[in-house]
Enzyme design. Sequence first.
Site, PDB file in Angstrom:
ATOM      1  N   CYS A 160      -8.663  -2.138   4.156  1.00  0.00           N
ATOM      2  CA  CYS A 160      -8.504  -3.380   4.926  1.00  0.00           C
ATOM      3  C   CYS A 160      -9.691  -3.711   5.817  1.00  0.00           C
ATOM      4  O   CYS A 160      -9.762  -4.792   6.380  1.00  0.00           O
ATOM      5  CB  CYS A 160      -7.225  -3.357   5.733  1.00  0.00           C
ATOM      6  SG  CYS A 160      -6.759  -1.763   6.296  1.00  0.00           S
ATOM      7  N   CYS A 197     -10.260  -1.602  14.957  1.00  0.00           N
ATOM      8  CA  CYS A 197     -10.522  -3.021  15.256  1.00  0.00           C
ATOM      9  C   CYS A 197     -10.613  -3.331  16.740  1.00  0.00           C
ATOM     10  O   CYS A 197     -11.251  -4.317  17.117  1.00  0.00           O
ATOM     11  CB  CYS A 197      -9.446  -3.884  14.643  1.00  0.00           C
ATOM     12  SG  CYS A 197      -9.531  -3.866  12.866  1.00  0.00           S
ATOM     13  N   LYS A 202     -15.199  -9.901   8.706  1.00  0.00           N
ATOM     14  CA  LYS A 202     -14.133 -10.740   8.133  1.00  0.00           C
ATOM     15  C   LYS A 202     -14.680 -12.104   7.701  1.00  0.00           C
ATOM     16  O   LYS A 202     -14.132 -12.751   6.817  1.00  0.00           O
ATOM     17  CB  LYS A 202     -13.002 -10.932   9.144  1.00  0.00           C
ATOM     18  CG  LYS A 202     -12.202  -9.665   9.429  1.00  0.00           C
ATOM     19  CD  LYS A 202     -11.148  -9.426   8.381  1.00  0.00           C
ATOM     20  CE  LYS A 202     -10.502  -8.056   8.547  1.00  0.00           C
ATOM     21  NZ  LYS A 202      -9.747  -7.634   7.377  1.00  0.00           N
ATOM     22  N   GLU A 233     -15.832 -11.270   4.374  1.00  0.00           N
ATOM     23  CA  GLU A 233     -14.708 -10.959   3.475  1.00  0.00           C
ATOM     24  C   GLU A 233     -14.065 -12.237   2.922  1.00  0.00           C
ATOM     25  O   GLU A 233     -13.778 -12.337   1.731  1.00  0.00           O
ATOM     26  CB  GLU A 233     -13.646 -10.144   4.228  1.00  0.00           C
ATOM     27  CG  GLU A 233     -12.455  -9.749   3.363  1.00  0.00           C
ATOM     28  CD  GLU A 233     -11.365  -9.026   4.149  1.00  0.00           C
ATOM     29  OE1 GLU A 233     -10.908  -9.551   5.179  1.00  0.00           O
ATOM     30  OE2 GLU A 233     -10.961  -7.933   3.731  1.00  0.00           O
ATOM     31  N   SER A 259      -7.617   1.587  -2.093  1.00  0.00           N
ATOM     32  CA  SER A 259      -6.375   0.873  -2.370  1.00  0.00           C
ATOM     33  C   SER A 259      -6.742  -0.481  -2.961  1.00  0.00           C
ATOM     34  O   SER A 259      -7.711  -1.113  -2.530  1.00  0.00           O
ATOM     35  CB  SER A 259      -5.604   0.673  -1.064  1.00  0.00           C
ATOM     36  OG  SER A 259      -4.643  -0.335  -1.233  1.00  0.00           O
ATOM     37  N   GLU A 282       1.977   1.640  -3.448  1.00  0.00           N
ATOM     38  CA  GLU A 282       0.830   2.042  -4.274  1.00  0.00           C
ATOM     39  C   GLU A 282       0.574   3.541  -4.100  1.00  0.00           C
ATOM     40  O   GLU A 282       0.335   4.264  -5.073  1.00  0.00           O
ATOM     41  CB  GLU A 282      -0.418   1.252  -3.852  1.00  0.00           C
ATOM     42  CG  GLU A 282      -1.657   1.604  -4.669  1.00  0.00           C
ATOM     43  CD  GLU A 282      -2.927   0.924  -4.157  1.00  0.00           C
ATOM     44  OE1 GLU A 282      -2.908   0.341  -3.047  1.00  0.00           O
ATOM     45  OE2 GLU A 282      -3.962   1.019  -4.854  1.00  0.00           O
ATOM     46  N   GLU A 312     -13.495 -12.569  -4.780  1.00  0.00           N
ATOM     47  CA  GLU A 312     -12.151 -12.052  -5.114  1.00  0.00           C
ATOM     48  C   GLU A 312     -11.060 -12.711  -4.274  1.00  0.00           C
ATOM     49  O   GLU A 312      -9.874 -12.582  -4.584  1.00  0.00           O
ATOM     50  CB  GLU A 312     -12.064 -10.540  -4.812  1.00  0.00           C
ATOM     51  CG  GLU A 312     -13.039  -9.640  -5.545  1.00  0.00           C
ATOM     52  CD  GLU A 312     -14.325  -9.402  -4.758  1.00  0.00           C
ATOM     53  OE1 GLU A 312     -14.598 -10.170  -3.807  1.00  0.00           O
ATOM     54  OE2 GLU A 312     -15.056  -8.462  -5.101  1.00  0.00           O
ATOM     55  N   GLU A 370       0.828  -1.209   0.000  1.00  0.00           N
ATOM     56  CA  GLU A 370       0.000   0.000   0.000  1.00  0.00           C
ATOM     57  C   GLU A 370       0.865   1.264   0.000  1.00  0.00           C
ATOM     58  O   GLU A 370       0.536   2.257  -0.640  1.00  0.00           O
ATOM     59  CB  GLU A 370      -0.951  -0.022   1.209  1.00  0.00           C
ATOM     60  CG  GLU A 370      -2.074   0.977   1.092  1.00  0.00           C
ATOM     61  CD  GLU A 370      -3.235   0.668   2.035  1.00  0.00           C
ATOM     62  OE1 GLU A 370      -3.323  -0.483   2.517  1.00  0.00           O
ATOM     63  OE2 GLU A 370      -4.027   1.571   2.285  1.00  0.00           O
TER      64      GLU A 370
HETATM   65 FE1  HC0 Z   1      -8.245  -5.480  11.933  1.00  0.00          FE
HETATM   66 FE2  HC0 Z   1      -6.714  -5.734   9.964  1.00  0.00          FE
HETATM   67  S1  HC0 Z   1      -6.404  -4.252  11.621  1.00  0.00           S
HETATM   68  S2  HC0 Z   1      -8.889  -5.076   9.765  1.00  0.00           S
HETATM   69  O1  HC0 Z   1      -9.106  -4.050  12.456  1.00  0.00           O
HETATM   70  O2  HC0 Z   1      -5.903  -3.749   8.073  1.00  0.00           O
HETATM   71  O3  HC0 Z   1     -10.435  -7.417  11.970  1.00  0.00           O
HETATM   72  O4  HC0 Z   1      -7.180  -6.236  14.596  1.00  0.00           O
HETATM   73  O5  HC0 Z   1      -6.882  -8.079  11.466  1.00  0.00           O
HETATM   74  O6  HC0 Z   1      -7.077  -7.839   7.882  1.00  0.00           O
HETATM   75  O7  HC0 Z   1      -3.938  -6.499  10.290  1.00  0.00           O
HETATM   76  C1  HC0 Z   1      -9.631  -6.652  12.104  1.00  0.00           C
HETATM   77  C2  HC0 Z   1      -7.664  -5.959  13.662  1.00  0.00           C
HETATM   78  C3  HC0 Z   1      -7.171  -6.993  11.267  1.00  0.00           C
HETATM   79  C4  HC0 Z   1      -6.914  -7.073   8.637  1.00  0.00           C
HETATM   80  C5  HC0 Z   1      -4.962  -6.251  10.093  1.00  0.00           C
HETATM   81  C6  HC0 Z   1      -6.231  -4.574   8.702  1.00  0.00           C
END
Ligand code: HC0
Length: 573
Positions: A298, A502, A357, A360, A318, A281, A365, A278
């Site tokens: 993310c 997070c 997640k 996700e 991104s 990028e 993809e 990133e």
């Molecule tokens: Fe997160 Fe992540 S920081 S989204 O909040 O970018 O769920 O803790 O794992 O993938 O590293 C959540 C937390 C993760 C991802 C990372 C990002």
Amino acid sequence: MVNLTIDGEKVQVPKGTTVLEAARKIGKKIPTLCFLKGINEIGACRMCVVEVKGARALQAACVYPVSEGMEVYTNTPAVREARKVTLELLLSDHNLECPTCVRNLNCELQKLAEELGIKSIRFTGEKHKAKYDDFSPSIVRDTSKCILCRRCVSTCHNVQGVGVISPNHRGFETMVAPVYDMSLAEVACVNCGQCILACPVGALKEKDDTDKVWQALQDPEKHVIVQIAPAVRVSLGEEFGLGRGAIVTKKIPAALRRLGFDRVFDTDFGADLTIMEEGHEFLERLEHGGKLPLITSCSPGWIKFCEHYYPEFLENLSTCKSPQQMFGAVAKTYYAQKMGIDPSKIFVVSIMPCTAKKYECQRPEMRSSGYQDVDAVLTTREIARMLKEAGINLAAMPDEEFDEPLGISTGAGAIFGATGGVMEAALRTVYEVVTGKELENIEFTGVRGVEGIKEAVVEINGMKIKVAVAHGLANARKLLDRVKNKEAEYHFIEIMACPGGCVGGGGQPILSADERFDVDYRAIRGNAIYEVDRKMPLRKSHENPAVQQLYKEFLGKPLSEKSHELLHTHYTP
Ligand code: HC0
Ligand code: SF4
């Protein structure tokens, strides 16, 4: 200031204070149920009723403002009886399968029944027609347990600016649901799980994937590996009686090995890799007139929000996959090759503070290894349940290290777990890559903290880079509207779906409204994340030796063809 008495005790509080707050000030707890400070203050459930001298009826303390000379009584026979009747009426229409409920022993309704001394329910009769909706990959709704408090509704509308759940129908038929009683999977819910954190009972919960993981662990054919998200290391301990934000980074590998995982790795490795991609990028877009501002990609709740509500910004996202997905793609290619393991035999589990997640990892993809890159996602709460079921007490575990190579990380990877962390981690690397100089102070404090939208200007080689950070989707809306209306201009924006980032994710340990009253648990966990960073020997992603080795042995360089194939994607409306 206003002077009043509560149960004969004098108290002085600022004008505008509610009776509930004034009572808390002198250590008196008035029971509440629909009240969630700052989010749902509607006086609907009537659990907090008190007697106010001169008032015609009992008053809801959570919305009743103090006035000079007021006399309040919180513990009269009338008050106690009114609260009991309210609670018994709620219980009479509630699914009382407490021992098998995911919120057993962490349920505000159950706790109130105990505290108010409910011994039997005087009212019986018909129950409302309930709906169990488990079509979403992330969120399960069970209206047989819903008490219509509207805490989820306010959270979804006001904190997240999404608003896909509301009370439908009227009277006894009232049900909190998406429009036309559709499934959450059919509406523009972003799977953030913030509604679960707000729910006092078990009416909202995550989709449980623990069975999938138990099965994989028992399968001798499978090489089961696990990655732990940054924010889990400062929250899992809470489920085992350790303090809020207790740092349990090294206890986690010990516990997960005992649960049967073949290797214990770290999403922080994926986060360092994300920064390499990133960061480059960003530089490429900056140098070659690419689409700016670059916006981080993310947080899957944020991605879904962008797709539904701000598709005009999709090109700004991104192209980097999230650290969880980069990890999965690398595990089933590079790691599989290096270890000589057939990738079809590798089962990748993620332990995430996040419900989105789960969604996700199922996106089409996210199969660049030729398989689903991440097989199962467990929330912090689910892994706590598995450990408890296996009799593993995290708090009593010895310190152990993560496995190599995908368990090697830096402090920059760790701070991803708090709002502003991805931006700060990126700036640490971008600065050094561009200038070739070592940063004197690597802590970009301007992007830290609990403010909903943060802005900073960072000078790199004489160029002023304008950055912004938003967390919580209602804040993202405000920020994006400003960019859209040309009221603000930035080069780089970080957006995280959940308030606090997070650490405040929808899969994290749930606090009651009472616990949330005067504790900013997200800030506590966020501070713990920064402490994790301070104690790491390496604190910049480009210094991660395992990431360097991955480039040397497999990817070539950031943004290489192979990197694009495995680690990048595109989102289309
Ligand atoms: Fe997160 Fe992540 S920081 S989204 O909040 O970018 O769920 O803790 O794992 O993938 O590293 C959540 C937390 C993760 C991802 C990372 C990002
Ligand atoms: Fe709203 Fe998020 Fe809950 Fe979906 S998961 S209903 S978007 S709060």
